[in-house]
Design an enzyme around this catalytic site. Sequence first.
Site, PDB file in Angstrom:
ATOM      1  N   PHE A 134     -10.606   1.427 -36.152  1.00 39.69           N
ATOM      2  CA  PHE A 134     -10.260   1.922 -37.490  1.00 39.69           C
ATOM      3  C   PHE A 134     -11.263   1.352 -38.479  1.00 39.69           C
ATOM      4  O   PHE A 134     -11.450   0.141 -38.550  1.00 39.69           O
ATOM      5  CB  PHE A 134      -8.837   1.507 -37.896  1.00 39.69           C
ATOM      6  N   ASP A 219     -17.319  -4.991 -38.264  1.00 36.86           N
ATOM      7  CA  ASP A 219     -16.311  -4.724 -39.290  1.00 36.86           C
ATOM      8  C   ASP A 219     -15.272  -5.844 -39.245  1.00 36.86           C
ATOM      9  O   ASP A 219     -14.390  -5.869 -38.386  1.00 36.86           O
ATOM     10  CB  ASP A 219     -15.662  -3.362 -38.999  1.00 36.86           C
ATOM     11  N   LYS A 248     -10.104  -6.868 -47.504  1.00 26.88           N
ATOM     12  CA  LYS A 248      -8.744  -7.435 -47.413  1.00 26.88           C
ATOM     13  C   LYS A 248      -8.592  -8.851 -47.977  1.00 26.88           C
ATOM     14  O   LYS A 248      -8.294  -9.022 -49.144  1.00 26.88           O
ATOM     15  CB  LYS A 248      -8.281  -7.359 -45.967  1.00 26.88           C
TER      16      LYS A 248
HETATM   17  N1  PLP Z   1     -11.847  -1.609 -41.421  1.00 23.04           N
HETATM   18  C1  PLP Z   1     -10.819  -2.204 -40.823  1.00 23.04           C
HETATM   19  C2  PLP Z   1     -11.052  -3.005 -39.575  1.00 23.04           C
HETATM   20  C3  PLP Z   1      -9.525  -2.102 -41.348  1.00 23.04           C
HETATM   21  O1  PLP Z   1      -8.498  -2.689 -40.727  1.00 23.04           O
HETATM   22  C4  PLP Z   1      -9.333  -1.345 -42.523  1.00 23.04           C
HETATM   23  C5  PLP Z   1      -7.990  -1.166 -43.096  1.00 23.04           C
HETATM   24  O2  PLP Z   1      -6.988  -1.397 -42.474  1.00 23.04           O
HETATM   25  C6  PLP Z   1     -10.446  -0.733 -43.115  1.00 23.04           C
HETATM   26  C7  PLP Z   1     -11.684  -0.902 -42.550  1.00 23.04           C
HETATM   27  C8  PLP Z   1     -10.297   0.077 -44.367  1.00 23.04           C
HETATM   28  O3  PLP Z   1     -10.074  -0.771 -45.442  1.00 23.04           O
HETATM   29  P1  PLP Z   1      -9.519  -0.178 -46.844  1.00 23.04           P
HETATM   30  O4  PLP Z   1      -8.152   0.322 -46.580  1.00 23.04           O
HETATM   31  O5  PLP Z   1      -9.570  -1.365 -47.767  1.00 23.04           O
HETATM   32  O6  PLP Z   1     -10.457   0.898 -47.249  1.00 23.04           O
END
Ligand code: PLP
Length: 397
Positions: A134, A219, A248
Amino acid sequence: MPEHAATLPDGPLMSTYASPTVEFVHGRGSELYDVEGRRYLDFLGGLAVTSLGHAHPQVADALGRQARKLLHVSNLFANEHNGPLAATLDRLLGGGGKVFFANSGAEANEAALKLARKWGGHGKYQVISAYGSFHGRTLATLHATGQPAKHEAFQPLPEGFRHVAWDDLDALEAAIDPSVAAVFLEPVQGEGGVNPATVEFFQGVRRLCDERDLLLIIDEVQTGLGRTGEWFGFEHYGVRPDVVTLAKALGNGVPIGSCWARAEVAEAFVPGDHGSTFGGQPLAAAAARAVLAVMEEIDAPACARRAGAVLTEDLLALPAVTDVRGFGLLLGAELDGLDARLVAADCLAAGLVINGVTPTALRFAPSLLVTDDEIHEAVSILSTVLDAHAAARTERP
Ligand code: PLP
Protein backbone atom coordinates in the site's frame (compact mmCIF):
# COMPACT_ATOMS: atom_id res chain seq x y z
CA MET A 1 -30.64 9.74 22.55
CA PRO A 2 -28.09 11.97 24.31
CA GLU A 3 -28.00 15.50 22.97
CA HIS A 4 -24.40 15.25 21.73
CA ALA A 5 -25.02 12.08 19.66
CA ALA A 6 -26.23 14.45 16.94
CA THR A 7 -22.64 15.68 16.61
CA LEU A 8 -21.56 12.41 14.96
CA PRO A 9 -20.63 13.55 11.44
CA ASP A 10 -23.89 13.61 9.53
CA GLY A 11 -22.97 16.45 7.18
CA PRO A 12 -22.45 16.08 3.44
CA LEU A 13 -19.23 14.06 3.66
CA MET A 14 -18.33 11.87 0.68
CA SER A 15 -18.71 8.18 1.40
CA THR A 16 -15.03 7.28 1.19
CA TYR A 17 -15.15 5.64 4.63
CA ALA A 18 -17.81 3.52 6.30
CA SER A 19 -19.96 5.67 8.60
CA PRO A 20 -18.18 6.04 11.94
CA THR A 21 -19.94 4.90 15.08
CA VAL A 22 -17.83 6.84 17.59
CA GLU A 23 -16.74 10.45 17.79
CA PHE A 24 -13.65 11.15 19.87
CA VAL A 25 -13.28 14.56 21.42
CA HIS A 26 -10.10 14.39 23.44
CA GLY A 27 -7.23 12.13 24.29
CA ARG A 28 -4.24 11.85 26.58
CA GLY A 29 -1.41 9.41 26.05
CA SER A 30 -2.95 6.05 25.09
CA GLU A 31 -6.45 7.10 26.16
CA LEU A 32 -9.25 8.51 24.04
CA TYR A 33 -12.59 9.91 25.24
CA ASP A 34 -15.79 10.03 23.19
CA VAL A 35 -18.58 12.60 23.24
CA GLU A 36 -20.23 10.80 26.14
CA GLY A 37 -17.03 10.86 28.18
CA ARG A 38 -16.39 7.12 27.73
CA ARG A 39 -12.74 6.09 27.95
CA TYR A 40 -11.06 3.93 25.30
CA LEU A 41 -7.55 2.54 24.99
CA ASP A 42 -6.08 3.50 21.64
CA PHE A 43 -4.05 0.60 20.25
CA LEU A 44 -4.38 1.76 16.64
CA GLY A 45 -2.78 5.19 17.11
CA GLY A 46 -4.79 6.85 14.35
CA LEU A 47 -3.36 4.25 11.92
CA ALA A 48 0.22 4.27 13.25
CA VAL A 49 0.37 8.07 13.53
CA THR A 50 0.29 9.07 17.22
CA SER A 51 3.53 7.38 18.25
CA LEU A 52 3.90 9.77 21.20
CA GLY A 53 0.28 9.34 22.25
CA HIS A 54 -2.43 11.99 22.26
CA ALA A 55 -1.92 15.57 23.41
CA HIS A 56 1.80 15.18 24.03
CA PRO A 57 2.74 18.33 25.99
CA GLN A 58 5.99 19.09 24.15
CA VAL A 59 4.31 18.75 20.75
CA ALA A 60 1.28 20.78 21.90
CA ASP A 61 3.56 23.53 23.26
CA ALA A 62 5.54 23.69 20.01
CA LEU A 63 2.29 23.97 18.03
CA GLY A 64 0.85 26.64 20.33
CA ARG A 65 4.05 28.71 20.24
CA GLN A 66 4.31 28.49 16.46
CA ALA A 67 0.60 29.21 15.89
CA ARG A 68 1.00 32.46 17.80
CA LYS A 69 4.20 33.35 15.94
CA LEU A 70 3.87 32.45 12.24
CA LEU A 71 1.65 29.89 10.52
CA HIS A 72 2.68 30.07 6.91
CA VAL A 73 4.89 31.95 4.45
CA SER A 74 5.12 29.56 1.41
CA ASN A 75 8.26 27.89 0.16
CA LEU A 76 9.28 31.01 -1.72
CA PHE A 77 10.85 32.01 1.61
CA ALA A 78 12.92 30.27 4.23
CA ASN A 79 11.40 29.35 7.57
CA GLU A 80 13.18 28.66 10.83
CA HIS A 81 12.10 25.01 11.10
CA ASN A 82 12.34 23.12 7.82
CA GLY A 83 16.15 23.29 7.51
CA PRO A 84 16.86 21.98 11.02
CA LEU A 85 14.11 19.38 10.61
CA ALA A 86 15.70 18.17 7.37
CA ALA A 87 19.08 18.01 9.12
CA THR A 88 17.71 15.85 11.94
CA LEU A 89 16.01 13.48 9.50
CA ASP A 90 19.17 13.24 7.42
CA ARG A 91 21.24 12.45 10.52
CA LEU A 92 18.78 9.74 11.63
CA LEU A 93 18.91 8.30 8.11
CA GLY A 94 22.71 8.08 8.17
CA GLY A 95 23.61 11.41 6.54
CA GLY A 96 24.56 12.46 3.03
CA GLY A 97 21.04 13.11 1.85
CA LYS A 98 18.52 15.85 1.12
CA VAL A 99 14.85 16.16 2.06
CA PHE A 100 11.67 17.34 0.36
CA PHE A 101 8.66 18.02 2.59
CA ALA A 102 5.09 17.12 1.68
CA ASN A 103 1.84 16.83 3.62
CA SER A 104 1.01 13.12 3.60
CA GLY A 105 2.36 9.67 2.85
CA ALA A 106 0.95 9.58 -0.66
CA GLU A 107 2.53 12.95 -1.44
CA ALA A 108 5.88 11.87 -0.02
CA ASN A 109 5.67 8.81 -2.31
CA GLU A 110 4.66 10.93 -5.31
CA ALA A 111 7.80 12.97 -4.75
CA ALA A 112 9.87 9.75 -4.66
CA LEU A 113 8.24 8.45 -7.85
CA LYS A 114 8.80 11.72 -9.72
CA LEU A 115 12.39 11.82 -8.45
CA ALA A 116 12.97 8.27 -9.74
CA ARG A 117 11.68 9.27 -13.20
CA LYS A 118 13.80 12.40 -13.31
CA TRP A 119 16.86 10.47 -12.10
CA GLY A 120 16.24 7.63 -14.56
CA GLY A 121 15.90 9.91 -17.57
CA HIS A 122 14.33 9.16 -20.92
CA GLY A 123 13.08 5.56 -21.27
CA LYS A 124 14.08 4.51 -17.73
CA TYR A 125 10.91 5.09 -15.73
CA GLN A 126 9.25 1.84 -14.64
CA VAL A 127 8.85 1.17 -10.93
CA ILE A 128 8.59 -2.34 -9.50
CA SER A 129 6.51 -2.73 -6.35
CA ALA A 130 5.04 -5.71 -4.52
CA TYR A 131 1.64 -7.34 -4.52
CA GLY A 132 -0.05 -6.69 -1.19
CA SER A 133 1.66 -3.31 -0.81
CA PHE A 134 0.00 0.00 0.00
CA HIS A 135 1.56 3.29 -1.09
CA GLY A 136 -1.34 5.76 -1.17
CA ARG A 137 -4.49 6.89 -2.97
CA THR A 138 -3.28 9.39 -5.58
CA LEU A 139 -3.38 7.98 -9.11
CA ALA A 140 0.34 7.14 -9.26
CA THR A 141 0.64 5.80 -5.72
CA LEU A 142 -2.58 3.84 -6.28
CA HIS A 143 -0.95 2.14 -9.26
CA ALA A 144 2.20 1.50 -7.22
CA THR A 145 -0.08 -0.12 -4.63
CA GLY A 146 -0.05 -3.83 -5.47
CA GLN A 147 -3.77 -4.43 -4.95
CA PRO A 148 -5.40 -4.81 -8.40
CA ALA A 149 -8.93 -4.75 -6.92
CA LYS A 150 -8.31 -1.15 -5.81
CA HIS A 151 -7.23 -0.20 -9.37
CA GLU A 152 -10.25 -1.35 -11.30
CA ALA A 153 -12.60 1.61 -10.88
CA PHE A 154 -9.86 4.11 -11.73
CA GLN A 155 -8.44 2.80 -14.98
CA PRO A 156 -6.55 3.94 -16.91
CA LEU A 157 -3.93 4.60 -14.23
CA PRO A 158 -0.62 6.34 -14.96
CA GLU A 159 1.65 3.89 -16.69
CA GLY A 160 5.02 2.74 -15.42
CA PHE A 161 4.27 0.26 -12.61
CA ARG A 162 4.94 -3.46 -12.37
CA HIS A 163 4.03 -5.70 -9.46
CA VAL A 164 5.78 -8.85 -8.27
CA ALA A 165 5.12 -11.32 -5.46
CA TRP A 166 6.20 -10.09 -2.02
CA ASP A 167 9.41 -11.54 -0.68
CA ASP A 168 10.17 -13.29 -4.01
CA LEU A 169 13.58 -12.27 -5.31
CA ASP A 170 13.39 -14.39 -8.48
CA ALA A 171 10.11 -12.73 -9.48
CA LEU A 172 11.61 -9.31 -8.87
CA GLU A 173 14.72 -10.08 -10.89
CA ALA A 174 12.57 -11.36 -13.77
CA ALA A 175 10.67 -8.04 -13.85
CA ILE A 176 13.83 -5.95 -14.39
CA ASP A 177 14.62 -4.66 -17.87
CA PRO A 178 16.32 -1.46 -19.10
CA SER A 179 13.08 0.53 -18.68
CA VAL A 180 13.09 0.02 -14.89
CA ALA A 181 14.29 2.92 -12.74
CA ALA A 182 13.42 1.82 -9.22
CA VAL A 183 12.23 -0.83 -6.81
CA PHE A 184 9.67 0.50 -4.33
CA LEU A 185 8.95 -1.49 -1.16
CA GLU A 186 7.63 -1.22 2.38
CA PRO A 187 9.88 -2.89 4.97
CA VAL A 188 6.78 -4.45 6.51
CA GLN A 189 3.56 -4.37 4.49
CA GLY A 190 1.32 -2.49 6.90
CA GLU A 191 -2.09 -2.16 5.27
CA GLY A 192 -1.49 -5.47 3.46
CA GLY A 193 -1.67 -7.35 6.77
CA VAL A 194 1.54 -6.57 8.74
CA ASN A 195 3.78 -8.77 6.59
CA PRO A 196 7.55 -8.58 7.09
CA ALA A 197 9.92 -10.00 4.47
CA THR A 198 13.16 -11.95 4.83
CA VAL A 199 16.64 -10.51 5.26
CA GLU A 200 17.71 -12.51 2.16
CA PHE A 201 15.02 -10.82 0.07
CA PHE A 202 15.95 -7.25 1.01
CA GLN A 203 19.68 -7.93 0.73
CA GLY A 204 19.06 -9.52 -2.67
CA VAL A 205 17.02 -6.51 -3.77
CA ARG A 206 19.82 -4.16 -2.71
CA ARG A 207 22.35 -6.26 -4.69
CA LEU A 208 20.11 -6.26 -7.79
CA CYS A 209 19.61 -2.49 -7.53
CA ASP A 210 23.39 -2.00 -7.37
CA GLU A 211 24.08 -4.37 -10.27
CA ARG A 212 21.36 -2.93 -12.55
CA ASP A 213 21.69 0.71 -11.50
CA LEU A 214 18.20 1.01 -9.96
CA LEU A 215 17.03 3.09 -7.02
CA LEU A 216 15.86 1.29 -3.92
CA ILE A 217 12.97 3.39 -2.58
CA ILE A 218 11.71 2.37 0.85
CA ASP A 219 8.25 3.48 1.96
CA GLU A 220 8.61 4.04 5.71
CA VAL A 221 5.34 5.94 5.96
CA GLN A 222 3.91 3.39 8.41
CA THR A 223 7.10 1.77 9.73
CA GLY A 224 9.41 4.77 10.19
CA LEU A 225 10.58 6.63 13.29
CA GLY A 226 10.93 3.90 15.86
CA ARG A 227 7.67 2.05 15.37
CA THR A 228 9.30 -1.28 14.47
CA GLY A 229 11.94 -1.16 17.21
CA GLU A 230 14.54 0.47 14.92
CA TRP A 231 14.50 4.05 13.70
CA PHE A 232 13.60 2.69 10.25
CA GLY A 233 12.18 -0.63 9.16
CA PHE A 234 14.93 -1.22 6.59
CA GLU A 235 17.43 -1.55 9.45
CA HIS A 236 15.93 -4.96 10.26
CA TYR A 237 17.31 -6.19 6.95
CA GLY A 238 20.75 -4.52 7.02
CA VAL A 239 20.21 -2.58 3.78
CA ARG A 240 20.66 1.09 2.95
CA PRO A 241 18.07 2.61 0.60
CA ASP A 242 18.61 5.40 -1.92
CA VAL A 243 15.28 7.08 -1.18
CA VAL A 244 13.12 6.94 1.99
CA THR A 245 9.62 8.32 2.47
CA LEU A 246 8.02 9.16 5.81
CA ALA A 247 4.75 10.68 7.05
CA LYS A 248 2.32 9.40 9.73
CA ALA A 249 4.40 9.56 12.95
CA LEU A 250 6.50 12.52 11.79
CA GLY A 251 3.91 15.04 12.98
CA ASN A 252 2.25 12.84 15.63
CA GLY A 253 -1.05 13.82 14.00
CA VAL A 254 -0.06 17.09 12.31
CA PRO A 255 -0.04 16.40 8.54
CA ILE A 256 3.55 16.27 7.23
CA GLY A 257 5.45 13.89 4.98
CA SER A 258 9.02 13.76 3.75
CA CYS A 259 11.02 12.28 0.93
CA TRP A 260 14.74 11.81 1.68
CA ALA A 261 17.21 10.85 -1.03
CA ARG A 262 20.96 10.37 -1.28
CA ALA A 263 22.37 13.72 -2.39
CA GLU A 264 23.46 12.44 -5.85
CA VAL A 265 19.90 11.21 -6.44
CA ALA A 266 18.25 14.30 -4.92
CA GLU A 267 20.22 16.48 -7.34
CA ALA A 268 18.03 15.19 -10.17
CA PHE A 269 15.40 17.68 -8.97
CA VAL A 270 16.03 21.30 -9.98
CA PRO A 271 13.85 24.33 -9.20
CA GLY A 272 10.47 23.97 -10.87
CA ASP A 273 10.48 20.14 -10.94
CA HIS A 274 8.40 19.64 -7.83
CA GLY A 275 6.79 21.60 -5.04
CA SER A 276 4.04 21.98 -2.47
CA THR A 277 2.32 25.06 -1.06
CA PHE A 278 2.22 23.64 2.45
CA GLY A 279 5.11 21.14 2.47
CA GLY A 280 7.49 21.91 5.36
CA GLN A 281 5.52 24.99 6.43
CA PRO A 282 6.30 26.46 9.85
CA LEU A 283 3.48 24.91 11.89
CA ALA A 284 3.93 21.34 10.63
CA ALA A 285 7.73 21.58 10.69
CA ALA A 286 7.69 22.95 14.26
CA ALA A 287 5.51 20.02 15.32
CA ALA A 288 7.79 17.50 13.58
CA ARG A 289 10.89 19.03 15.21
CA ALA A 290 9.27 18.63 18.62
CA VAL A 291 8.25 15.05 17.75
CA LEU A 292 11.80 14.08 16.75
CA ALA A 293 13.27 15.79 19.82
CA VAL A 294 10.98 13.77 22.11
CA MET A 295 11.62 10.58 20.15
CA GLU A 296 15.38 10.98 20.56
CA GLU A 297 14.96 11.86 24.25
CA ILE A 298 12.93 8.74 25.02
CA ASP A 299 14.82 6.46 22.58
CA ALA A 300 11.69 5.68 20.58
CA PRO A 301 13.00 2.45 19.00
CA ALA A 302 13.89 1.03 22.42
CA CYS A 303 10.40 1.91 23.71
CA ALA A 304 8.83 0.03 20.78
CA ARG A 305 11.06 -3.01 21.29
CA ARG A 306 10.32 -3.20 25.00
CA ALA A 307 6.55 -2.65 24.84
CA GLY A 308 6.31 -4.77 21.68
CA ALA A 309 7.77 -7.75 23.54
CA VAL A 310 5.17 -7.36 26.33
CA LEU A 311 2.29 -7.03 23.86
CA THR A 312 3.49 -10.01 21.82
CA GLU A 313 3.72 -12.20 24.92
CA ASP A 314 0.24 -11.19 26.12
CA LEU A 315 -1.29 -11.80 22.66
CA LEU A 316 0.34 -15.19 22.22
CA ALA A 317 -1.18 -16.30 25.54
CA LEU A 318 -4.70 -15.94 24.05
CA PRO A 319 -6.11 -19.25 22.79
CA ALA A 320 -7.74 -17.61 19.73
CA VAL A 321 -4.45 -16.05 18.56
CA THR A 322 -2.47 -18.46 16.38
CA ASP A 323 0.41 -16.17 15.42
CA VAL A 324 1.79 -12.68 16.07
CA ARG A 325 3.84 -11.09 13.30
CA GLY A 326 5.62 -7.79 12.72
CA PHE A 327 8.32 -5.90 14.60
CA GLY A 328 8.29 -3.68 17.67
CA LEU A 329 4.89 -2.05 18.05
CA LEU A 330 3.60 -2.75 14.54
CA LEU A 331 2.02 -6.13 15.16
CA GLY A 332 -0.55 -8.32 13.44
CA ALA A 333 -2.34 -11.05 15.40
CA GLU A 334 -3.71 -13.88 13.29
CA LEU A 335 -6.99 -15.27 14.67
CA ASP A 336 -8.08 -18.85 14.76
CA GLY A 337 -10.77 -18.50 12.05
CA LEU A 338 -12.65 -15.62 13.73
CA ASP A 339 -13.75 -12.55 11.77
CA ALA A 340 -11.17 -9.88 12.63
CA ARG A 341 -13.40 -7.00 11.55
CA LEU A 342 -16.28 -8.11 13.78
CA VAL A 343 -13.84 -8.70 16.65
CA ALA A 344 -12.43 -5.18 16.20
CA ALA A 345 -15.95 -3.70 16.17
CA ASP A 346 -16.79 -5.47 19.44
CA CYS A 347 -13.48 -4.36 20.96
CA LEU A 348 -14.44 -0.75 20.11
CA ALA A 349 -17.77 -1.21 21.87
CA ALA A 350 -15.82 -2.58 24.86
CA GLY A 351 -13.38 0.37 24.94
CA LEU A 352 -10.42 -0.80 22.87
CA VAL A 353 -9.47 0.73 19.50
CA ILE A 354 -7.80 -1.72 17.08
CA ASN A 355 -8.57 -2.70 13.49
CA GLY A 356 -9.04 -5.78 11.38
CA VAL A 357 -6.21 -5.38 8.89
CA THR A 358 -7.21 -8.55 6.96
CA PRO A 359 -10.35 -10.68 7.36
CA THR A 360 -8.44 -12.86 9.86
CA ALA A 361 -5.83 -10.57 11.45
CA LEU A 362 -5.94 -7.67 13.92
CA ARG A 363 -3.45 -4.80 13.75
CA PHE A 364 -1.87 -3.13 16.78
CA ALA A 365 0.00 0.17 16.50
CA PRO A 366 -0.26 1.82 19.92
CA SER A 367 1.74 4.76 21.23
CA LEU A 368 5.41 3.90 21.76
CA LEU A 369 4.90 5.27 25.28
CA VAL A 370 2.18 2.71 26.11
CA THR A 371 2.57 1.28 29.63
CA ASP A 372 2.59 -2.38 30.64
CA ASP A 373 -0.65 -1.83 32.59
CA GLU A 374 -2.31 -0.41 29.48
CA ILE A 375 -1.11 -3.39 27.44
CA HIS A 376 -2.48 -5.87 30.01
CA GLU A 377 -5.80 -3.98 30.14
CA ALA A 378 -6.11 -3.89 26.34
CA VAL A 379 -5.36 -7.59 25.95
CA SER A 380 -7.82 -8.40 28.72
CA ILE A 381 -10.58 -6.53 26.80
CA LEU A 382 -9.59 -8.39 23.63
CA SER A 383 -9.56 -11.70 25.49
CA THR A 384 -13.15 -11.20 26.67
CA VAL A 385 -14.28 -10.31 23.13
CA LEU A 386 -12.45 -13.29 21.59
CA ASP A 387 -13.95 -15.67 24.16
CA ALA A 388 -17.44 -14.41 23.27
CA HIS A 389 -16.78 -14.87 19.53
CA ALA A 390 -15.34 -18.36 20.06
CA ALA A 391 -18.36 -19.32 22.23
CA ALA A 392 -20.80 -17.99 19.60
CA ARG A 393 -19.00 -20.02 16.94
CA THR A 394 -19.27 -23.19 19.04
CA GLU A 395 -22.99 -22.61 19.57
CA ARG A 396 -23.67 -22.19 15.86
CA PRO A 397 -25.19 -25.34 14.34
N1 PLP B 1 2.48 4.29 2.42
C1 PLP B 1 2.19 3.46 3.42
C2 PLP B 1 3.13 2.34 3.74
C3 PLP B 1 1.03 3.62 4.17
O1 PLP B 1 0.74 2.77 5.16
C4 PLP B 1 0.16 4.69 3.85
C5 PLP B 1 -1.10 4.89 4.58
O2 PLP B 1 -1.59 4.03 5.27
C6 PLP B 1 0.51 5.54 2.79
C7 PLP B 1 1.68 5.32 2.11
C8 PLP B 1 -0.38 6.69 2.41
O3 PLP B 1 -0.27 7.69 3.37
P1 PLP B 1 -1.37 8.88 3.43
O4 PLP B 1 -2.65 8.26 3.80
O5 PLP B 1 -0.81 9.81 4.47
O6 PLP B 1 -1.39 9.49 2.07
